[in-house]
Scaffold this motif. Structure first.
Motif, PDB file in Angstrom:
ATOM      1  N   ARG A 187      39.172  33.518  37.731  1.00 46.22           N
ATOM      2  CA  ARG A 187      37.878  34.017  38.140  1.00 46.22           C
ATOM      3  C   ARG A 187      37.935  35.469  38.615  1.00 46.22           C
ATOM      4  NH1 ARG A 187      36.679  29.200  42.386  1.00 46.22           N
ATOM      5  NH2 ARG A 187      38.416  28.058  41.487  1.00 46.22           N
ATOM      6  N   GLY A 188      39.134  35.927  38.924  1.00 43.32           N
ATOM      7  CA  GLY A 188      39.284  37.233  39.578  1.00 43.32           C
ATOM      8  C   GLY A 188      38.726  38.410  38.803  1.00 43.32           C
ATOM      9  N   SER A 231      51.749  31.048  40.298  1.00 44.32           N
ATOM     10  CA  SER A 231      52.334  30.576  39.048  1.00 44.32           C
ATOM     11  C   SER A 231      53.819  30.904  38.938  1.00 44.32           C
ATOM     12  CB  SER A 231      51.572  31.140  37.839  1.00 44.32           C
ATOM     13  OG  SER A 231      51.513  32.538  37.888  1.00 44.32           O
ATOM     14  N   THR A 280      51.585  34.489  34.085  1.00 38.26           N
ATOM     15  CA  THR A 280      50.265  34.080  33.599  1.00 38.26           C
ATOM     16  C   THR A 280      49.927  34.822  32.308  1.00 38.26           C
ATOM     17  OG1 THR A 280      49.552  33.735  35.878  1.00 38.26           O
ATOM     18  CG2 THR A 280      47.814  33.894  34.207  1.00 38.26           C
ATOM     19  N   GLU A 299      42.339  41.339  32.943  1.00 36.14           N
ATOM     20  CA  GLU A 299      42.792  40.590  34.114  1.00 36.14           C
ATOM     21  C   GLU A 299      42.592  41.428  35.373  1.00 36.14           C
ATOM     22  OE1 GLU A 299      43.718  37.964  35.527  1.00 36.14           O
ATOM     23  OE2 GLU A 299      45.340  36.894  34.535  1.00 36.14           O
ATOM     24  N   ASP A 300      42.456  40.759  36.508  1.00 38.83           N
ATOM     25  CA  ASP A 300      42.348  41.506  37.756  1.00 38.83           C
ATOM     26  C   ASP A 300      43.705  42.045  38.209  1.00 38.83           C
ATOM     27  OD1 ASP A 300      43.229  38.935  38.246  1.00 38.83           O
ATOM     28  OD2 ASP A 300      42.092  38.665  40.090  1.00 38.83           O
ATOM     29  N   ASP A 311      51.166  40.118  38.588  1.00 37.52           N
ATOM     30  CA  ASP A 311      52.252  40.037  39.578  1.00 37.52           C
ATOM     31  C   ASP A 311      53.559  39.722  38.858  1.00 37.52           C
ATOM     32  OD1 ASP A 311      51.011  40.630  42.005  1.00 37.52           O
ATOM     33  OD2 ASP A 311      50.234  38.618  42.213  1.00 37.52           O
ATOM     34  N   THR A 312      53.846  38.427  38.759  1.00 34.35           N
ATOM     35  CA  THR A 312      55.086  38.023  38.078  1.00 34.35           C
ATOM     36  C   THR A 312      55.012  38.303  36.579  1.00 34.35           C
ATOM     37  OG1 THR A 312      54.295  35.783  37.651  1.00 34.35           O
ATOM     38  CG2 THR A 312      55.458  36.157  39.745  1.00 34.35           C
ATOM     39  N   GLY A 313      53.802  38.257  36.038  1.00 36.99           N
ATOM     40  CA  GLY A 313      53.627  38.419  34.593  1.00 36.99           C
ATOM     41  C   GLY A 313      53.617  37.086  33.865  1.00 36.99           C
ATOM     42  N   ARG A 351      36.094  37.296  47.697  1.00 39.18           N
ATOM     43  CA  ARG A 351      36.011  37.952  46.385  1.00 39.18           C
ATOM     44  C   ARG A 351      34.876  38.973  46.371  1.00 39.18           C
ATOM     45  NH1 ARG A 351      39.104  35.039  42.496  1.00 39.18           N
ATOM     46  NH2 ARG A 351      39.244  32.805  42.911  1.00 39.18           N
TER      47      ARG A 351
HETATM   48  C1  PRP Z   1      45.828  35.724  39.680  1.00 35.60           C
HETATM   49  C2  PRP Z   1      45.467  36.720  38.596  1.00 35.60           C
HETATM   50  C3  PRP Z   1      46.360  36.328  37.463  1.00 35.60           C
HETATM   51  C4  PRP Z   1      47.575  35.789  38.163  1.00 35.60           C
HETATM   52  C5  PRP Z   1      48.621  36.851  38.145  1.00 35.60           C
HETATM   53  O1  PRP Z   1      45.124  34.574  39.459  1.00 35.60           O
HETATM   54  O2  PRP Z   1      44.110  36.633  38.251  1.00 35.60           O
HETATM   55  O3  PRP Z   1      45.763  35.336  36.660  1.00 35.60           O
HETATM   56  O4  PRP Z   1      47.229  35.503  39.513  1.00 35.60           O
HETATM   57  O5  PRP Z   1      49.798  36.364  38.672  1.00 35.60           O
HETATM   58  P1  PRP Z   1      51.166  36.342  37.874  1.00 35.60           P
HETATM   59  O6  PRP Z   1      51.332  37.672  37.197  1.00 35.60           O
HETATM   60  O7  PRP Z   1      52.176  36.137  38.985  1.00 35.60           O
HETATM   61  O8  PRP Z   1      51.151  35.203  36.916  1.00 35.60           O
HETATM   62  P2  PRP Z   1      44.793  33.483  40.561  1.00 35.60           P
HETATM   63  O9  PRP Z   1      45.692  32.319  40.362  1.00 35.60           O
HETATM   64  O10 PRP Z   1      44.785  34.104  41.923  1.00 35.60           O
HETATM   65  O11 PRP Z   1      43.333  33.023  40.104  1.00 35.60           O
HETATM   66  P3  PRP Z   1      41.924  33.775  40.182  1.00 35.60           P
HETATM   67  O12 PRP Z   1      41.856  34.742  39.016  1.00 35.60           O
HETATM   68  O13 PRP Z   1      40.944  32.661  40.041  1.00 35.60           O
HETATM   69  O14 PRP Z   1      41.821  34.483  41.508  1.00 35.60           O
END
Ligand code: PRP
Length: 184
Positions: free
Chosen positions: A47-48, A78, A110, A102-103, A106-108, A168
């Protein structure tokens, strides 16, 4: 003056609304140039992404299509890399120029999952646009074509990003107080 509803959890404003707006406009102009004549499909990851995508596409001056993916991870951030799609695209992306929006990365993990999943559908091209890149947490390398801002390793909320699904709707991006994160 109205009380800021997030004042108990936020520390400092990392990116104010004006700064975000300027950068999003630049990204929109860049995407418009790069994808001229290609009618790309922008895929927002819920949703971000909601504010970023909504603002970004209003700065894109070429025809585009918008679609959404929703994903869920089985662990916070994740970190296990176990991700699944909870809402799939409505559009067929075969032969299309796809830009994932994407918003934050982080780890990449997702984005790796999303990229692999969408690549299997044989798009003409597939690129990634993120508002925020937090490279300190990266576990897997992901080529990201468009980055709004690179940020330090701090938890942030606002402009679509949440803390416990709240905050948010802040129009800016702020860091969260250490004690809030430690206390939970
Ligand atoms: C956040 C963001 C990415 C993910 C990135 O989602 O939107 O999907 O984390 O993290 P990663 O690089 O470590 O995989 P979140 O789970 O917070 O969901 P949201 O978009 O609903 O806030």
């Amino acid at each position: 003056m109205a009380v800021n509803f997030a004042q108990d959890v936020t520390e400092t404003v990392l990116l104010d609304a004006e700064t975000i707006g300027r950068r999003v406009a630049e990204l929109g102009a860049e995407i418009s140039r790069d994808y001229a004549g290609l009618e790309p499909i922008l895929v927002g990851v819920l949703r971000g992404t909601i504010f970023f995508l909504a603002d970004l596409i209003r700065h894109i001056s070429i025809p585009i299509t918008v679609d959404f993916l929703a994903i869920s991870s089985y662990s916070p951030h994740s970190s296990a890399g176990v991700v699944r799609i909870t809402k799939d695209l409505d559009e067929n992306i075969e032969g299309r120029h796809v830009l994932i929006v994407e918003d934050i990365i982080d780890t990449g993990l997702t984005l790796r999952y999303i990229v692999r999943t969408l690549e299997a559908r044989r798009p003409a091209s597939l690129n990634v646009c993120v508002l925020l890149d937090r490279p300190a947490l990266r576990l897997v390398p992901i080529p990201v074509r468009y980055v709004g801002f690179t940020i330090p390793n701090q938890f942030v909320v606002g402009y679509g990003l949440d803390l416990w699904q709240t905050y948010r709707n802040l129009p800016y991006i702020a860091t969260v107080k250490r004690e809030i994160l430690d206390g939970r």
